[in-house]
Design a protein around this motif. Sequence first.
Motif, short mmCIF file in Angstrom:
data_model
loop_
_atom_site.label_atom_id
_atom_site.label_comp_id
_atom_site.label_asym_id
_atom_site.label_seq_id
_atom_site.Cartn_x
_atom_site.Cartn_y
_atom_site.Cartn_z
N ARG A 39 0.83 -1.20 0.00
CA ARG A 39 0.00 0.00 0.00
C ARG A 39 0.87 1.26 0.00
O ARG A 39 0.55 2.24 -0.66
CB ARG A 39 -0.93 0.02 1.21
CG ARG A 39 -1.92 1.19 1.14
CD ARG A 39 -2.93 1.22 2.27
NE ARG A 39 -3.60 -0.02 2.47
CZ ARG A 39 -3.58 -0.71 3.62
NH1 ARG A 39 -2.91 -0.26 4.65
NH2 ARG A 39 -4.23 -1.85 3.74
N GLN A 40 1.98 1.22 0.74
CA GLN A 40 2.88 2.37 0.78
C GLN A 40 3.42 2.68 -0.62
O GLN A 40 3.46 3.83 -1.04
CB GLN A 40 4.04 2.11 1.75
CG GLN A 40 5.00 3.27 1.84
CD GLN A 40 6.32 2.91 2.47
OE1 GLN A 40 6.83 1.80 2.30
NE2 GLN A 40 6.90 3.86 3.21
N LEU A 41 3.84 1.63 -1.36
CA LEU A 41 4.35 1.85 -2.71
C LEU A 41 3.26 2.34 -3.66
O LEU A 41 3.49 3.24 -4.46
CB LEU A 41 4.96 0.55 -3.25
CG LEU A 41 6.36 0.21 -2.75
CD1 LEU A 41 6.80 -1.14 -3.29
CD2 LEU A 41 7.36 1.27 -3.14
N GLU A 42 2.05 1.75 -3.56
CA GLU A 42 0.95 2.18 -4.41
C GLU A 42 0.59 3.64 -4.15
O GLU A 42 0.38 4.41 -5.09
CB GLU A 42 -0.29 1.31 -4.17
CG GLU A 42 -0.18 -0.08 -4.73
CD GLU A 42 -1.38 -0.94 -4.37
OE1 GLU A 42 -2.42 -0.40 -3.94
OE2 GLU A 42 -1.27 -2.17 -4.50
N ASP A 43 0.53 4.01 -2.88
CA ASP A 43 0.20 5.39 -2.53
C ASP A 43 1.26 6.36 -3.04
O ASP A 43 0.94 7.43 -3.56
CB ASP A 43 0.05 5.55 -1.02
CG ASP A 43 -1.19 4.86 -0.47
OD1 ASP A 43 -2.07 4.48 -1.28
OD2 ASP A 43 -1.28 4.69 0.76
N ALA A 44 2.52 5.99 -2.91
CA ALA A 44 3.60 6.86 -3.38
C ALA A 44 3.57 7.01 -4.90
O ALA A 44 3.87 8.07 -5.43
CB ALA A 44 4.95 6.31 -2.93
N LEU A 45 3.18 5.95 -5.61
CA LEU A 45 3.10 6.00 -7.06
C LEU A 45 1.94 6.89 -7.52
O LEU A 45 2.03 7.57 -8.54
CB LEU A 45 2.93 4.58 -7.63
CG LEU A 45 3.22 4.37 -9.09
CD1 LEU A 45 4.64 4.76 -9.44
CD2 LEU A 45 2.96 2.94 -9.49
N MET A 46 0.87 6.93 -6.74
CA MET A 46 -0.31 7.73 -7.10
C MET A 46 -0.15 9.22 -6.77
O MET A 46 -0.86 10.05 -7.32
CB MET A 46 -1.55 7.21 -6.36
CG MET A 46 -1.89 5.80 -6.67
SD MET A 46 -2.45 5.69 -8.36
CE MET A 46 -2.97 4.01 -8.42
N LEU A 47 0.75 9.56 -5.86
CA LEU A 47 0.90 10.94 -5.42
C LEU A 47 1.33 11.85 -6.57
O LEU A 47 2.16 11.46 -7.39
CB LEU A 47 1.94 11.05 -4.30
CG LEU A 47 1.54 10.53 -2.94
CD1 LEU A 47 2.74 10.61 -2.01
CD2 LEU A 47 0.39 11.33 -2.37
N GLU A 48 0.78 13.05 -6.60
CA GLU A 48 1.20 14.04 -7.59
C GLU A 48 2.59 14.57 -7.24
O GLU A 48 3.43 14.74 -8.10
CB GLU A 48 0.20 15.20 -7.61
CG GLU A 48 -1.20 14.78 -7.98
CD GLU A 48 -1.55 15.11 -9.40
OE1 GLU A 48 -0.90 16.00 -9.97
OE2 GLU A 48 -2.46 14.47 -9.93
N ASP A 49 2.82 14.84 -5.95
CA ASP A 49 4.11 15.33 -5.49
C ASP A 49 5.02 14.14 -5.19
O ASP A 49 4.61 13.20 -4.53
CB ASP A 49 3.96 16.18 -4.23
CG ASP A 49 3.18 17.45 -4.48
OD1 ASP A 49 3.26 17.97 -5.60
OD2 ASP A 49 2.48 17.91 -3.56
N PRO A 50 6.26 14.19 -5.65
CA PRO A 50 7.16 13.04 -5.42
C PRO A 50 7.62 12.94 -3.98
O PRO A 50 7.73 13.93 -3.27
CB PRO A 50 8.35 13.34 -6.34
CG PRO A 50 8.32 14.81 -6.52
CD PRO A 50 6.90 15.24 -6.42
N VAL A 51 7.86 11.71 -3.55
CA VAL A 51 8.44 11.45 -2.23
C VAL A 51 9.95 11.52 -2.39
O VAL A 51 10.51 10.90 -3.30
CB VAL A 51 8.02 10.06 -1.72
CG1 VAL A 51 8.61 9.79 -0.35
CG2 VAL A 51 6.51 9.92 -1.69
N THR A 52 10.64 12.25 -1.52
CA THR A 52 12.06 12.51 -1.73
C THR A 52 12.91 12.13 -0.52
O THR A 52 13.89 12.81 -0.22
CB THR A 52 12.29 13.99 -2.08
OG1 THR A 52 11.74 14.78 -1.02
CG2 THR A 52 11.64 14.37 -3.39
N ASP A 53 12.55 11.07 0.18
CA ASP A 53 13.36 10.62 1.32
C ASP A 53 14.68 10.00 0.85
O ASP A 53 15.67 10.03 1.56
CB ASP A 53 12.60 9.59 2.15
CG ASP A 53 11.35 10.15 2.78
OD1 ASP A 53 11.29 11.38 2.96
OD2 ASP A 53 10.44 9.37 3.09
N LEU A 54 14.67 9.40 -0.31
CA LEU A 54 15.82 8.70 -0.88
C LEU A 54 16.19 9.40 -2.18
O LEU A 54 15.32 9.65 -3.02
CB LEU A 54 15.44 7.24 -1.14
CG LEU A 54 16.51 6.23 -1.43
CD1 LEU A 54 17.44 6.07 -0.23
CD2 LEU A 54 15.87 4.89 -1.75
#
Length: 178
Positions: free
Chosen positions: A50-65
């Motif tokens: 679910r975490q990966l699916e949610d991150a893929l759907m987000l308009e704004d990118p996740v930038t922890d890595l």
Amino acid sequence: GYYTTNAAQNGRFRKVKITVSPELNASLDYRRGYYANKEFSKFTAVDKERQLEDALMLEDPVTDLTIAMEIDYFQLNRAEYFVPIIVKIPGRELALAKRGGNEHTLIDFVGEIKDMVGGTTVQNVRDNVNIKLSDETAAQLAKRPIEYDTGFTLLPGKYLIKFLARDDETGRIGTYQT
């Protein structure tokens, strides 16, 4: 907005109730609760997906890595192009897992190519790389990046490429989109 004061990261559902003074003639529309954050080490397999699916759907990118990507294309024939992709993650970011006492780390990769005209997903990729973190390897990681490569065969057109990488030991995610 609502900001909780409960700092427990247990993933439980927390109820929210909002009221207004009875003399006000108002109607309220709000969510009745939310799920608290959860420590990544306590995630189940379903939570991780679910975490990966949610991150893929987000308009704004996740930038922890931190992620860098190299993209090229080669015309195979009049109707097809081969698009090789190389994803790079600085090794120093994975050396953090070694400092945490881990002997290995698993990097999950998820990629999606969408047609810019219709917005439909044309191709996707899901893969992972298991990296052994011995003392010698951790020293090398501090100086060089981790590389992952893949390729797609596409028809001529304009596409949106979104690529995610997640360190499966720490839960940190990075996104690259172009």
